[in-house]
Design a protein around this motif. Structure first.
Motif, PDB file in Angstrom:
ATOM      1  N   PHE B 114      47.759   9.415  44.445  1.00  0.00           N
ATOM      2  CA  PHE B 114      46.461   9.018  43.932  1.00  0.00           C
ATOM      3  C   PHE B 114      46.342   7.173  44.154  1.00  0.00           C
ATOM      4  CE2 PHE B 114      47.825   8.817  39.608  1.00  0.00           C
ATOM      5  CZ  PHE B 114      47.262   7.529  39.404  1.00  0.00           C
ATOM      6  N   MET B 115      47.244   6.672  43.786  1.00  0.00           N
ATOM      7  CA  MET B 115      47.471   5.272  43.918  1.00  0.00           C
ATOM      8  C   MET B 115      47.523   4.527  45.467  1.00  0.00           C
ATOM      9  SD  MET B 115      49.399   3.968  40.757  1.00  0.00           S
ATOM     10  CE  MET B 115      49.257   4.498  39.352  1.00  0.00           C
ATOM     11  N   VAL B 116      48.383   5.532  45.970  1.00  0.00           N
ATOM     12  CA  VAL B 116      48.261   5.308  47.489  1.00  0.00           C
ATOM     13  C   VAL B 116      47.063   5.550  48.311  1.00  0.00           C
ATOM     14  CG1 VAL B 116      49.575   5.908  49.843  1.00  0.00           C
ATOM     15  CG2 VAL B 116      50.699   6.060  47.619  1.00  0.00           C
ATOM     16  N   PHE B 117      46.493   6.640  47.890  1.00  0.00           N
ATOM     17  CA  PHE B 117      44.995   6.961  48.462  1.00  0.00           C
ATOM     18  C   PHE B 117      44.105   6.007  47.985  1.00  0.00           C
ATOM     19  CE2 PHE B 117      41.067   9.228  48.058  1.00  0.00           C
ATOM     20  CZ  PHE B 117      41.046   9.767  49.219  1.00  0.00           C
ATOM     21  N   LEU B 118      44.144   5.302  46.813  1.00  0.00           N
ATOM     22  CA  LEU B 118      43.226   4.414  46.526  1.00  0.00           C
ATOM     23  C   LEU B 118      43.701   2.886  47.126  1.00  0.00           C
ATOM     24  CD1 LEU B 118      42.770   4.947  42.808  1.00  0.00           C
ATOM     25  CD2 LEU B 118      40.922   5.384  44.709  1.00  0.00           C
ATOM     26  N   GLU B 122      51.090  -1.969  43.766  1.00  0.00           N
ATOM     27  CA  GLU B 122      52.002  -1.750  43.026  1.00  0.00           C
ATOM     28  C   GLU B 122      51.739  -1.111  41.811  1.00  0.00           C
ATOM     29  OE1 GLU B 122      53.309  -5.489  41.391  1.00  0.00           O
ATOM     30  OE2 GLU B 122      51.757  -6.385  42.624  1.00  0.00           O
ATOM     31  N   LEU B 123      52.556  -0.573  41.157  1.00  0.00           N
ATOM     32  CA  LEU B 123      52.493   0.289  40.092  1.00  0.00           C
ATOM     33  C   LEU B 123      51.828  -0.483  38.754  1.00  0.00           C
ATOM     34  CD1 LEU B 123      53.357   3.004  39.569  1.00  0.00           C
ATOM     35  CD2 LEU B 123      55.388   2.490  38.148  1.00  0.00           C
ATOM     36  N   PRO B 124      50.668  -0.150  38.270  1.00  0.00           N
ATOM     37  CA  PRO B 124      50.422  -0.934  37.190  1.00  0.00           C
ATOM     38  C   PRO B 124      50.986  -1.065  35.787  1.00  0.00           C
ATOM     39  CG  PRO B 124      48.647   0.852  37.761  1.00  0.00           C
ATOM     40  CD  PRO B 124      50.009   1.232  38.294  1.00  0.00           C
ATOM     41  N   TRP B 125      51.073  -2.134  35.332  1.00  0.00           N
ATOM     42  CA  TRP B 125      52.186  -2.406  34.098  1.00  0.00           C
ATOM     43  C   TRP B 125      52.214  -1.168  33.174  1.00  0.00           C
ATOM     44  CZ3 TRP B 125      50.142  -2.342  29.281  1.00  0.00           C
ATOM     45  CH2 TRP B 125      48.877  -2.839  29.305  1.00  0.00           C
TER      46      TRP B 125
END
Lengths: 534, 387
Positions: B114-118, B122-125
């Motif tokens: 879903f992060m790629v989609f958005l 980078e990964l949130p902390w």
């Protein structure tokens, strides 16, 4: 040679005939037909004649022509106005604008116009509108011109400004003129125009002023003047934005107030947590829908009819719930909460079994539309009415509680049930009536809310948490507290929205209330007095 | 107060607990054997979906247990207990999400789908560390526990009680639901976390993993039950009951009511969080609708139907109601489920204030009284000693 002469003579006769026919056919329909049939060159002249008739219908025809919606029927060459329709083109009579039929696009011939005719039409339509008898039409056309300034219309607008009598319409026309003038070559005229624009509320004027102030190549004094003007407009629009937010906040607050006010009675006065309160609102909204279904011809009055009906429907359901369920659970607030929650599920499913989709509730004409205060501020009527209505309900309720016997008894039972009983008040009846009253008011709220939100089985759930927040925030058992809490939360919510977004704003408000309760566990306006717990 | 170890006490002195342990023991032995060892075409075979379904009920039972601990024994009616459950679930879901690695649809080794989609870079902390199971497990307890501590500390200190507390717990879970629905939060928004592959290297779809999860859930439920019994039977438990029955008096006697309430509230939230963490790998998804206030109210009805303030009643209630829900919502009665649930709310509160357990108790007492009457009527002394 002979042939050429013949041709010239023929053309001359033709022209003469057409001129004569134009002269004769002074009535609207035939002249329109001629406009439609004639060549581009003739059209301009014929349009002038059409205008000279001073027939109010000609405006519609000319507009349709400009939009490419004027057609000739191929069969009998009558002129019609066509609108796009899934099955072809829906055609209307030009004389009385009645729908004739829906026909295939092939049976129609579009009345073609070229750029010259288009320019002519635009000028003519503008001047027709600007000199219309109806002030609202003149205002509308001035607003259209503000949105899309047209240098060719300058003289017409100037003339209209001269003869305009209404000062408010005149102001808008002046702005329209200024938006044209500001692009002219004449420096004085431009300065004058900037002055007019600086005094306006219009976003269009602001855009032009900002462009001019950023223009490095133009005259320096104009740019400076424009920058000052832009600041003024921006400041003024900021104030308007503030007022608008306040208005939206108040309208949201009055929605909350309407939803919470019934709860303030059942929860505040009786200490009963009515989780089915949202469903009482829903019943009221569905009553509105039912009234509109039963009297389809009385849409305009439907809201007025629905108000007492909804009060009766939700109120009697409320009394029924009180008599059958809640009566057994007094003094056990948590159990009441669960039981009424069960009732709310039941009612929701009941409505869902009837129709699981949202039902369309019609908005009467007098409630739609908006009141345009100025270029930057317009107030929608439905929200305006809801604010007024919620205050009215609150006032009536306060009167009921303060001035009637029932109100007196209700307050007595709230303060000391045992003492009230011994004074001869039948507290069980007061309870039933109080619960009915609270539910009935929720029903009335439903009528109002049906005008601004979707009416469906789930609509009640959307209000229940908010309503509880309002009542708890305001202080239980206090109508004034409910009022301030509702308005305060509404306004704060609206002011947070631009910065945080609607959802995050709502989260902030919820967190704020959770924290606020820690500080004042009994709400903003806690009832004064000594209470014994346990 | 008995000095005996709690387990021994429960097995010897408490009939209901004894039965509960027997049933759980039978389930824990029979279900794995019937699922793994018995061939699929046998009539005694328990299909894997059934194992998961029972596992789900057990998670709900644990959640109900958590609520009964505070509602039944301390009078705190939380209408937001689903929030702790969901937080525990999200912590576990985040670990499972990180385990997917580059096997996601977009094949990104670091970012969940879903992060790629958005279009996140980078990964949130707050996602750091969740690739470690130990850390995730810590968060399963820490996230709900901290929230409960903070919320309880504020609420109990300022003496927010009764319906006020219920309403603000509801507001809490509602606010969390709205927050988790937002895509910007970085928890998958609307869709939540799903598409899990494996846990600690074991394939989540494998029967053996499912059965192991089932057994672990059962053990956790038993552990939670023992813990709750221990708390309620301790001296602190007596104070809790006195708070439930007369808060002000308890305070005036000199007990720090806030401390007791806070303690039991946090313990309850930890159990709820663990239940959520066990729920997610079995169900395979966690999304913001778990925060829905409606879910939290349903938990209350499980407890109310089972019998408030008995602990085992909560377990019975959760399993009964959820079994009914599965049966009704999947069949032709789907439309009537909410009618039934609504009616259950009304009927239990008015007619069954002590729930199903109350009915059983009443019946047992009646039988006992009858026996006693018979015993009194019969002159032969041998029969009088019967149970």
């Amino acid at each position: 040679m002979n042939y050429t002469i013949k041709k010239i003579v023929l053309i001359a006769i033709g022209l003469l005939l057409s001129w004569i026919s134009v002269g004769w056919s002074a009535d609207f329909e035939s002249l329109t037909k001629e406009v439609a049939q004639s060549s581009y060159a003739q059209k301009n002249k014929l349009i002038d004649q059409l205008v000279a008739l001073e027939d109010p219908r000609s405006l519609t025809v000319l507009k349709a022509m400009l939009d490419g919606k004027l057609y000739l029927q191929k069969s009998d060459q009558t002129v019609v106005i066509g609108e796009d329709h899934p099955d072809g083109v829906q055609i209307k009579n030009i004389s009385d604008e009645q729908v004739i039929d829906v026909v295939g696009a092939r049976s129609l011939e579009k009345v073609k116009i070229n750029n010259s005719v288009r320019g002519k039409l635009r000028t003519v339509i503008a001047s027709l509108q600007l000199s219309a008898k109806d002030a609202s039409l003149r205002r509308q056309s001035a607003r259209d011109l503000i949105k899309s300034p047209d240098a060719e219309l300058r003289d017409i607008i100037a003339a209209a400004v001269e003869r305009e009598e209404s000062s408010s319409v005149k102001k808008e026309m002046e702005l329209a003129l200024a938006l044209v003038d500001v692009e002219s070559e004449n420096a004085d005229r431009r300065k004058q125009a900037i002055k007019v624009m600086s005094a306006s509320y219009s976003p269009e004027a602001l855009a032009v002023l900002e462009r001019l102030s950023a223009d490095k190549e133009g005259a320096a004094d104009i740019a400076k003047l424009a920058a000052e003007g832009a600041d003024k407009v921006r400041h003024r629009m900021g104030i308007m934005k503030f007022i608008e937010n306040l208005f939206f906040g108040a309208s949201l607050g009055s929605v909350l107030l309407l939803a919470a006010i019934g709860l303030a009675i059942t929860f505040g006065v009786m200490g009963v947590i009515n989780m089915a309160h949202g469903e009482m609102i829903m019943l009221g909204a569905y009553t509105t829908f039912a009234v509109q279904q039963i009297f389809p011809n009385w849409i305009e009055a439907s809201i007025i009819i629905a108000i007492p009906m909804a009060f009766l429907v939700s109120g009697s359901v409320g009394v029924l719930i009180e008599r059958t369920v809640i009566r057994h659970l007094y003094g056990r607030p948590l159990e009441t909460l669960l039981a009424t929650f069960g009732i709310s599920l039941f009612l929701q499913q009941l409505v869902r079994t009837y129709n699981s989709n949202n039902v369309p509730v019609v908005t009467p004409d007098w409630m739609s539309g908006f009141y345009q205060v100025n270029g930057a501020l317009s107030l929608t009527y439905n929200r305006l009415y809801i604010i007024v209505f919620s205050l009215l309900v609150l006032g009536l309720l306060a009167l009921l509680l303060r001035k009637t016997l029932l109100g007196l008894q209700m307050r007595a039972v709230t303060q000391n049930r045992a003492m009230a009983n011994s004074m001869g008040i039948r507290s069980s009846w007061v309870d039933a009536l109080t619960f009915g009253l609270g539910s009935g008011i929720a029903g009335i709220a439903g009528v109002a809310l049906s005008q601004i939100t979707n009416v469906g089985p789930n609509m009640g759930q959307g209000f229940i948490i908010d309503s509880f927040m309002v009542v708890v925030f305001g202080g239980v058992g206090n109508l004034l507290g409910t009022f301030f809490a509702a308005m305060g939360l509404g306004v704060v919510n609206k002011f947070l929205e631009p910065y945080a977004g609607a959802v995050l704003g709502k989260i902030f408000v919820l967190v704020f209330i959770i924290l606020f309760i820690q500080w004042r566990p009994r709400g903003l306006f806690a009832l004064k007095g000594r209470f014994v717990e346990d | 107060m008995s000095r005996k170890p709690i387990l021994q006490l429960l097995l010897t002195n408490d009939k209901a607990s004894r039965w509960l342990f027997i049933v759980m023991g039978v389930l824990g032995v029979l279900v794995p054997i019937l699922n793994l060892a018995v061939p699929a075409d046998s009539a005694f075979h328990v299909p894997t979906y059934m194992v998961t379904l029972i596992g789900k009920y057990l998670c709900f039972a644990m959640l109900a247990l958590a609520l009964d601990l505070i509602w039944g024994y301390c009078g705190i009616l939380s209408l937001g207990h689903g929030a702790f459950f969901a937080l525990g679930g999200y912590a576990m879901g985040m670990y499972l999400m990180r385990q997917i690695g580059d096997r996601g649809v977009y094949g990104n080794p670091v970012l969940p789908d879903f992060m790629v989609f958005l279009n996140w870079q980078e990964l949130p902390w707050y996602w750091y560390g969740f690739d470690n199971f130990g850390f995730a497990l810590l968060m399963v307890f820490l996230a709900p526990g901290l929230l409960a501590f903070l919320f309880g500390w504020l609420a109990f200190r300022s003496r927010v009680t009764g319906v006020y507390l219920s309403i603000i717990t509801q507001a809490l879970t509602y606010a969390l639901m709205l927050a988790f629905f937002r895509n910007d939060m970085g928890f998958g928004g609307n869709n939540g976390l799903t598409d899990f592959k494996d846990i600690l290297g074991f394939d989540l779809q494998a029967d053996s993993t499912r059965v192991s999860l089932f057994v672990i859930t059962l053990l956790c439920l038993a552990g939670a039950y023992i813990l709750c019994q221990y708390i309620t039977r301790s001296k602190a438990g007596r104070v809790l009951i006195s708070i439930r029955d007369a808060e002000s008096r308890t305070r005036f006697i000199g007990y720090k009511v806030e401390h007791y309430k806070l303690f039991v509230f946090v313990v309850s939230s930890l159990i709820a969080g663990l239940a959520g963490a066990l729920y997610v790998p079995q169900i395979g998804i966690i999304n913001p609708s778990e925060f829905n206030p409606l879910n939290s109210i349903e938990i209350v009805i499980w407890v109310a139907i089972g019998g408030r303030g008995t602990l085992y009643g909560a377990i019975i209630g959760a399993i009964l109601v959820n079994y009914a829900k599965t049966t009704f919502t999947s069949g032709v009665f789907a439309e009537y489920w909410l009618f039934i649930l609504g009616a259950l709310f009304v009927i239990t509160t008015i007619y069954l204030p002590r729930g199903v357990v109350g009915i059983l108790d009443g019946y047992r007492q009646k039988v006992a009284r009858k026996k006693a009457d018979q015993a009194a009527a019969t002159p032969v002394p041998q029969t009088a000693g019967g149970k």
